[in-house]
Write a protein that holds these residues in place. Structure first.
Motif, short mmCIF file in Angstrom:
data_model
loop_
_atom_site.label_atom_id
_atom_site.label_comp_id
_atom_site.label_asym_id
_atom_site.label_seq_id
_atom_site.Cartn_x
_atom_site.Cartn_y
_atom_site.Cartn_z
N HIS B 82 44.00 19.11 81.13
CA HIS B 82 44.54 20.47 81.22
C HIS B 82 45.35 20.65 82.49
O HIS B 82 45.33 21.71 83.10
CB HIS B 82 43.43 21.50 81.10
CG HIS B 82 42.79 21.51 79.75
ND1 HIS B 82 43.44 21.96 78.64
CD2 HIS B 82 41.59 21.07 79.33
CE1 HIS B 82 42.67 21.81 77.58
NE2 HIS B 82 41.54 21.27 77.97
N ALA B 84 45.50 20.88 85.49
CA ALA B 84 44.87 21.20 86.78
C ALA B 84 45.89 21.39 87.89
O ALA B 84 45.66 21.03 89.03
CB ALA B 84 43.86 20.12 87.19
N LEU B 85 47.03 21.99 87.55
CA LEU B 85 48.00 22.32 88.61
C LEU B 85 47.44 23.46 89.44
O LEU B 85 46.65 24.27 88.94
CB LEU B 85 49.33 22.73 87.98
CG LEU B 85 50.08 21.62 87.24
CD1 LEU B 85 51.34 22.18 86.60
CD2 LEU B 85 50.42 20.48 88.17
N PHE B 86 47.84 23.53 90.71
CA PHE B 86 47.40 24.64 91.56
C PHE B 86 48.20 25.87 91.16
O PHE B 86 49.40 25.93 91.38
CB PHE B 86 47.62 24.29 93.03
CG PHE B 86 46.98 22.98 93.41
CD1 PHE B 86 45.65 22.74 93.11
CD2 PHE B 86 47.70 22.00 94.04
CE1 PHE B 86 45.05 21.53 93.44
CE2 PHE B 86 47.12 20.78 94.38
CZ PHE B 86 45.79 20.56 94.08
N ARG B 87 47.51 26.84 90.58
CA ARG B 87 48.24 27.90 89.90
C ARG B 87 48.96 28.84 90.85
O ARG B 87 49.88 29.53 90.45
CB ARG B 87 47.30 28.67 88.97
CG ARG B 87 46.27 29.51 89.68
CD ARG B 87 45.20 29.94 88.72
NE ARG B 87 44.13 28.94 88.70
CZ ARG B 87 43.09 28.99 87.89
NH1 ARG B 87 42.99 29.97 87.03
NH2 ARG B 87 42.15 28.09 87.95
N MET B 89 50.60 27.85 93.47
CA MET B 89 51.66 27.14 94.20
C MET B 89 52.83 26.87 93.25
O MET B 89 52.65 26.69 92.06
CB MET B 89 51.15 25.79 94.70
CG MET B 89 50.11 25.86 95.79
SD MET B 89 49.76 24.18 96.32
CE MET B 89 48.13 24.43 97.02
N PRO B 134 53.24 27.28 87.84
CA PRO B 134 52.77 26.57 86.64
C PRO B 134 52.76 27.45 85.40
O PRO B 134 53.10 26.98 84.32
CB PRO B 134 51.35 26.15 87.03
CG PRO B 134 51.40 25.98 88.50
CD PRO B 134 52.36 27.03 88.99
N ARG B 142 54.44 21.02 82.50
CA ARG B 142 53.28 21.03 83.41
C ARG B 142 52.71 19.63 83.57
O ARG B 142 52.37 19.22 84.67
CB ARG B 142 52.19 21.93 82.85
CG ARG B 142 52.47 23.38 83.10
CD ARG B 142 51.35 24.21 82.53
NE ARG B 142 51.88 25.50 82.14
CZ ARG B 142 51.24 26.37 81.41
NH1 ARG B 142 50.04 26.11 80.96
NH2 ARG B 142 51.78 27.52 81.12
#
Lengths: 287, 356
Positions: B82, B84-87, B89, B134, B142
């Protein structure tokens, strides 16, 4: 456009008359039980005019109560902020034996009457309590003094930050933290650069609720304070004393401070909730 | 960097996620861990990354003991299902994250970080979206950002946990081909987890098939597909028909049909199961030899370039599925209810103790 909206609305909801009736009942109820008392507080406070209002607040005993309340909140909020975040972090991001016991313990202050919470401290630290004789021998005063008030308030307000953060952090999962770790971030870097920005509005929400309760707590503080005027009275205790002495204007003047606090709390809370909702909806889009 | 996993076991409570797994990943290879959910493939990947610790066994990187090594020191890039981007940033800050958390001494200067992130943005073809968040990107975008973020720290190993699992079919296809090309360019040792056999067959240099916390078979895609070592692998990779019967001195007998099974020449009347892929069956209007079996056409379904024919075997409850190329099906012009003969071209027989 308008026509379609209306017809769609009418299919899924009650007839207009019923809707208006329900709304007016709800509003009337709110007005009667919330707005009216709030207005009454301010009306009574200003009954004898601005001068009297300010004079009531300038009473040395009242000033001392305000000072003690601020002191108590300043001591409690950082402590509970720290433990709240630590507890929520542990519960939401790790699994360990005794986790559900910890969750239950965090909820304990909510399920115990504040008076009982106060009495617990009297039983432990009071003269007849377990640690009383030892404390007296060493000249430390906890019960009927400021430390007791702070301890009791910390106990009563402990759940606010943690309770607010646990579901929020659980819904966000562990992926982002794990990603930060694999990218070489330390534990502290992960917390301050990844975890905290995601929960900051929840933290603010928890802090203002905790603060409001810390300033407004009556039961537990009443038991441990001893009601020493100008020394161990907080705002809520001072209001009660003034009221019992029939100085209504002064009582309501002091009470209006708490009412104001409530209004400010409500405003910040609404903002924080809105921001959290925004954050969560972004989260949902991401899934 | 090569990875060696030596008799690793891991339990979650009562559940044995991994049971004595040994595996070598040579440097520069792209390896797929393939298996159904609960087979332990993700657990194995997380153990390599250092996100889980094994109960027993050890992990070696380049022959060096790394079982106790911290996640941060393993130099692995991890890509999550999923994203796991830093939402909070931007795309740029996400990719730069690994570079900015380095200790001051080894950290690049601001300008160098910017150059590096820009190079990666070009690599993932998202130069123009550097200031997006994101939430403003599509799933495929993504996942590419997540890949760039993992590559930014120049990992020795790239680990991908069902990287395309959350994407729709077309994007998934595009992205996995892109990953294959990327790997051919940068040659970083990579391990990816998937439950999609097609994905594994298309992308990987080597496939490791897992089931119930154990490795069933490993080999190149064609080895695994053409010579499945166990009934499970046969079943998991592709469409398969089962024929229950008995094998005796090199001959498999099922109902009225007989087929040579030379690898079982020494067997003496053992119960056995014959595995035949759905495209390894011939449909004919006459009995070719003893291996033909009479059947009735139950229904016919067009699946893209193939025509799937469902046959009910006569004199039994069983049914089999046959995939015919469209031109063959057109020539036959089968009718529902018609009696035909089915003949397995290739059958793999496993006796019940699952020995070959």
């Amino acid at each position: 456009m308008h026509a379609t909206t209306t017809s769609r609305a009418s299919k899924v909801s009650e007839p207009a008359a019923v809707r208006w009736l329900l709304i007016s009942v709800a509003l009337a109820f709110l007005a009667l039980f919330l707005l009216l008392p709030l207005a009454a507080v301010f009306a009574q406070a200003f009954d004898k005019g601005w001068e009297a209002y300010l004079a009531a607040l300038h009473e040395p005993d009242t000033l001392s109560a305000i000072w003690l309340t601020l002191l108590t909140a300043t001591a409690c909020v950082p402590v509970n902020l720290f433990f709240g975040i630590v507890a929520a972090w542990a519960i939401a991001k790790f699994s360990f034996p005794g986790k559900s016991l910890l969750i239950t313990l965090i909820d304990l202050p909510f399920s115990v009457s504040p008076v009982v919470s106060g009495l617990i401290y009297v039983l432990i630290f009071g003269l007849q309590g377990w640690l009383g004789p030892w404390l007296q021998a060493h000249g430390i005063r906890i019960i009927f003094a400021v430390p007791g008030i702070v301890l009791a308030t910390i106990f009563v307000t402990f759940p606010f930050v943690a309770r607010e953060l646990i579901p929020l952090m659980e819904s966000q999962g562990r992926d982002e933290e794990e990603a930060a770790l694999t990218l070489g971030a330390s534990g502290l870097q992960t917390f301050f650069r990844v975890t905290f920005p995601n929960i900051k509005w929840g933290v603010l929400y928890g802090v203002i609720l905790c603060n409001a309760r810390a300033m407004g707590e009556f039961g537990a503080v009443s038991v441990v304070s001893g009601h020493v005027r100008g020394s161990t009275n907080t705002i809520p205790l001072q209001v009660e004393i003034l009221y019992n002495e029939y100085s209504y204007a002064a009582a309501f003047a002091v009470a209006s401070l708490l009412a104001l606090l409530a209004l400010v709390t409500l405003a910040i809370k609404t903002l924080a909730e809105w921001k959290i909702q925004q954050g969560l909806s972004i989260n949902e889009n991401e899934r | 960097m090569s990875i060696a996993i030596e008799s690793v076991s891991k339990n979650f409570g009562q559940f044995a996620a991994l049971n004595d797994v040994t595996l070598k990943v040579p440097s520069g290879e792209l390896v797929a861990l393939l298996g159904p959910s609960g087979s332990g493939k993700t657990t194995l990947l997380r153990i390599i990354a250092g996100l889980e610790t094994p109960d027993r066994g050890s992990i070696l990187f380049n022959g060096e003991e790394a079982t106790k090594r911290d996640v941060r020191e393993r130099q692995v890039g991890f890509v999550f299902q999923h994203y796991a981007l830093f939402r909070h940033m931007t795309v740029f800050d996400n990719i730069a994250f690994g570079l900015t958390v380095k200790p001051k001494k080894s950290r690049l200067g601001k300008g160098e970080i910017r150059d590096k992130v820009n190079t990666l943005l070009k690599l993932i073809q998202l130069e123009n979206l550097f200031d997006r968040y994101p939430a403003q990107l599509s799933g495929g975008q993504r996942q590419r950002v997540a890949l760039a973020r993992a590559l930014a720290v120049e990992p020795q190993v790239l680990l991908l946990d069902e990287p395309f699992g959350a994407l729709d079919a077309k994007v998934r296809l595009e992205l996995r081909r892109w990953l294959r090309r990327l790997h051919d360019e940068i040659h970083v040792t990579s391990v990816f987890v998937t439950h999609d056999q097609e994905e594994a067959l298309e992308v990987a240099d080597r496939i490791v098939v897992m089931n119930n916390g154990q490795i069933e078979q490993q080999g190149t895609p064609s080895e695994v597909y053409d010579r499945p070592a166990t009934p499970f692998v046969f079943d998991f990779l592709g469409n398969v028909n089962l024929f229950q019967g008995r094998v005796h001195e090199g001959t498999m007998k099922m109902g009225g049909m007989e087929l040579a099974s030379p690898e079982h020449a020494a067997s003496n009347d053992l119960p056995a199961i014959g595995y035949v892929r759905s495209h390894d069956i011939e449909i004919e209007r006459f009995a070719f030899d003893a291996s033909s079996i009479e059947a009735e056409v139950r229904y016919i379904l067009s699946v893209g370039p193939l025509v799937r024919v469902d046959l009910a075997l006569l004199g039994g409850e069983e049914s089999i599925e046959v995939d015919l190329p469209r031109d063959v099906a057109d020539k036959l012009s089968l009718q529902v209810g018609e009696k035909v003969f089915a003949r397995p071209r290739k059958m793999r027989v496993f006796t019940h103790d699952y020995q070959i």
